[in-house]
Structures are given as C-alpha cells and as structure tokens.
Design a protein around this motif. Structure first.
Motif, PDB file in Angstrom:
ATOM      1  N   ILE A 143     -66.541  -0.285  75.635  1.00  0.00           N
ATOM      2  CA  ILE A 143     -66.136   0.208  74.337  1.00  0.00           C
ATOM      3  C   ILE A 143     -67.044  -0.519  73.402  1.00  0.00           C
ATOM      4  O   ILE A 143     -67.244  -1.620  73.451  1.00  0.00           O
ATOM      5  CB  ILE A 143     -64.767  -0.223  74.038  1.00  0.00           C
ATOM      6  N   VAL A 146     -64.973   0.786  67.550  1.00  0.00           N
ATOM      7  CA  VAL A 146     -63.520   0.989  67.189  1.00  0.00           C
ATOM      8  C   VAL A 146     -63.276   1.277  65.914  1.00  0.00           C
ATOM      9  O   VAL A 146     -63.897   0.620  64.966  1.00  0.00           O
ATOM     10  CB  VAL A 146     -62.749  -0.136  67.823  1.00  0.00           C
ATOM     11  N   LEU A 151     -56.693  -0.913  67.711  1.00  0.00           N
ATOM     12  CA  LEU A 151     -57.838  -1.199  68.212  1.00  0.00           C
ATOM     13  C   LEU A 151     -58.611  -2.223  67.482  1.00  0.00           C
ATOM     14  O   LEU A 151     -59.539  -1.970  66.316  1.00  0.00           O
ATOM     15  CB  LEU A 151     -58.901  -0.090  68.586  1.00  0.00           C
ATOM     16  N   TRP A 155     -61.354  -5.493  71.334  1.00  0.00           N
ATOM     17  CA  TRP A 155     -61.791  -4.387  72.104  1.00  0.00           C
ATOM     18  C   TRP A 155     -63.211  -4.236  72.351  1.00  0.00           C
ATOM     19  O   TRP A 155     -63.820  -3.562  73.209  1.00  0.00           O
ATOM     20  CB  TRP A 155     -60.974  -3.082  71.691  1.00  0.00           C
ATOM     21  N   LEU A 156     -64.015  -4.485  71.240  1.00  0.00           N
ATOM     22  CA  LEU A 156     -65.417  -4.588  71.403  1.00  0.00           C
ATOM     23  C   LEU A 156     -66.044  -5.323  72.496  1.00  0.00           C
ATOM     24  O   LEU A 156     -65.913  -6.436  72.568  1.00  0.00           O
ATOM     25  CB  LEU A 156     -66.247  -5.052  70.021  1.00  0.00           C
ATOM     26  N   LEU A 168     -53.804   1.666  76.135  1.00  0.00           N
ATOM     27  CA  LEU A 168     -54.266   2.670  75.249  1.00  0.00           C
ATOM     28  C   LEU A 168     -52.981   3.818  75.363  1.00  0.00           C
ATOM     29  O   LEU A 168     -52.722   4.465  74.386  1.00  0.00           O
ATOM     30  CB  LEU A 168     -55.347   3.472  75.913  1.00  0.00           C
ATOM     31  N   VAL A 177     -52.923   6.993  68.933  1.00  0.00           N
ATOM     32  CA  VAL A 177     -54.303   6.686  69.339  1.00  0.00           C
ATOM     33  C   VAL A 177     -54.663   7.698  70.422  1.00  0.00           C
ATOM     34  O   VAL A 177     -54.202   7.678  71.284  1.00  0.00           O
ATOM     35  CB  VAL A 177     -54.754   5.585  69.654  1.00  0.00           C
ATOM     36  N   PHE A 181     -60.245   9.047  73.045  1.00  0.00           N
ATOM     37  CA  PHE A 181     -60.850   8.720  71.894  1.00  0.00           C
ATOM     38  C   PHE A 181     -61.462  10.064  71.444  1.00  0.00           C
ATOM     39  O   PHE A 181     -62.537   9.917  70.571  1.00  0.00           O
ATOM     40  CB  PHE A 181     -62.100   7.808  72.119  1.00  0.00           C
ATOM     41  N   GLU A 185     -61.659   7.625  67.549  1.00  0.00           N
ATOM     42  CA  GLU A 185     -60.913   6.028  67.675  1.00  0.00           C
ATOM     43  C   GLU A 185     -61.798   5.081  68.283  1.00  0.00           C
ATOM     44  O   GLU A 185     -61.845   3.942  67.928  1.00  0.00           O
ATOM     45  CB  GLU A 185     -59.782   6.338  68.292  1.00  0.00           C
ATOM     46  N   ALA A 186     -62.800   5.689  68.956  1.00  0.00           N
ATOM     47  CA  ALA A 186     -63.732   4.491  70.004  1.00  0.00           C
ATOM     48  C   ALA A 186     -64.621   5.037  70.303  1.00  0.00           C
ATOM     49  O   ALA A 186     -65.085   6.552  70.519  1.00  0.00           O
ATOM     50  CB  ALA A 186     -62.838   3.892  70.842  1.00  0.00           C
ATOM     51  N   THR A 188     -68.109   4.854  73.111  1.00  0.00           N
ATOM     52  CA  THR A 188     -68.417   4.013  74.412  1.00  0.00           C
ATOM     53  C   THR A 188     -69.907   4.018  75.102  1.00  0.00           C
ATOM     54  O   THR A 188     -70.392   4.834  74.489  1.00  0.00           O
ATOM     55  CB  THR A 188     -67.509   4.727  75.582  1.00  0.00           C
ATOM     56  N   SER A 213     -62.738  -1.698  61.421  1.00  0.00           N
ATOM     57  CA  SER A 213     -63.451  -1.245  62.365  1.00  0.00           C
ATOM     58  C   SER A 213     -64.626  -1.827  62.789  1.00  0.00           C
ATOM     59  O   SER A 213     -64.921  -2.780  61.869  1.00  0.00           O
ATOM     60  CB  SER A 213     -64.147   0.176  61.733  1.00  0.00           C
TER      61      SER A 213
END
Length: 226
Positions: A143, A146, A151, A155-156, A168, A177, A181, A185-186, A188, A213
C-alpha cells in the motif's frame, strides 16, 4: 492475440498482466501513462516511476508516455499511445478495471476509435474473492497511498496479506471502505509475484502525511534475484 497492458504498477494492472498471460496472450508491451498531475482522473500516480523497474522484473518491454493529466485532455495522450501500439502490431489492450465506469467507458471508446479490442478480465469481480486470490497466488502488494477513514499512516508501506484483508473487511463494515480500493481509498504497488522474474527491493523511501491521507514515496529501489 498480441496485447499490451495498461500498466500502473498497482495490484489491478499487475493482475491484468497475470490474466493475459494465463489466457496465453502474447504480451508485447506494458503501457505506462506517467501523469504530471497528482489529481489525474484517469491514471494512477504514486510511484509510477517504478514501472520501468517492474517492466524489467517481468521481462516485458514498456512504453512510457508522459501526460499533463488534465481531465479529458489526458485521453488524447492515451489515444496517441494506442495508435502507436496498434502500429507495432498490438491487437488488444488489457486493463485492470474493476468497477470504474468512468475509466472503462473512456478506454473502450478510444479502443473503438483506434481499432483495438479492450479486455477487462476482472470487471465486476467479487472484491473479497479477488483480494484473497491476489494473496493466495503469491503477489506481494504494498500500500503506497491512503485516503479514507480507518486507513491511517500505519497502512503506508504495508503488504496486503490475510490479516490485512480481514481488517479491510471490518473497515468496510464500519466505514464502508471498499475492500479493493475502487473508491480511491488506497493506492498500491506490486513488488513481487509469480510473474516476476526478479523482485523489487526498496532502498530508500519517505512517508508524507496530510491530516487524513498520505503517500509512501519510493526514492530508490533495485531489482534482486529471487
């Protein structure tokens, strides 16, 4: 068919490569649209520069095209790339579209205009089954961006595994969410997988966080033997 993959380095375009190879297509090129606009409506932006390394990792040639990323105008750059690919003998473009009608409809319209077939192998897939399939196949998906409730910065840089998918699912129940995604939302990045001849090793990175974010930016990376 001779095909090219619209490729960002993210999980969905990487899975499009996988699907094309599974279908015994002759994957001639990856097409990477490198937008100068972080808010591009059409194209994935975080760590798009790494696609050159991923091309080498999969041993598939890449065509990289710069675009200013201006809404609708960026489609002209994509159409020009489609024309170039058709002139090189490409017959179809594979995409990683899951649910985005905005992207899929525009890509298909360009395909019709140029005379290229557009294939979106995971269109309207069951998202939970899809995410589990990515993990079970052995893809290492990181990820790198985000932008959704639930998130946070932790999560990064995280690799999507079974535990992450379980979390998730809970975030989907609590905050809606999207598990895959699709709502933005994110973002990758694929760093390894069964179609990779080499794996990506990140040597230097930074995290940027802005209130709710953030992004994981790769500053230096190399390919390593598996």
């Amino acid at each position: 068919m001779n095909v090219a993959i619209l490729f960002s380095g993210g999980k969905d375009s990487t899975m499009a490569v996988f699907a094309a190879l599974e279908a015994k297509e002759d994957v001639k090129y990856l097409l990477s649209m490198k937008s100068k606009n972080d808010e591009s409506y059409m194209f994935h932006v975080p760590n798009i520069h790494v696609t050159d390394l991923l091309s080498e990792a999969m041993d598939i040639p890449i065509m990289s095209v710069e675009t200013d990323g201006v809404k609708e105008e960026e489609l002209k750059d994509l159409k020009a790339a489609f024309v170039d690919l058709k002139n090189l003998g490409v017959e179809a473009i594979y995409t990683g579209a899951l649910y985005s009608v905005y992207q899929k409809s525009r890509i298909e319209k360009l395909g019709d205009e140029v005379g290229l077939k557009i294939v979106s192998p995971y269109w309207h897939v069951d998202e939970l089954e899809y995410m589990n399939k990515i993990v079970s196949l052995g893809f290492k998906i990181m990820i790198c961006g985000v932008a959704a409730w639930g998130l946070d910065e932790s999560w990064l840089g995280r690799i999507i595994d079974e535990k992450a998918i379980d979390e998730l699912v809970k975030l989907n129940e609590k905050y809606h969410v999207d598990i895959a995604f699709e709502g933005g939302e994110a973002e990758t990045l694929a760093i390894d997988g069964p179609i990779f001849k080499k794996r990506l090793e990140i040597l230097k990175y930074k995290k940027e966080w802005h209130l709710d974010s953030g992004v994981f930016i790769i500053e230096d990376a190399v390919l390593k033997e598996k």
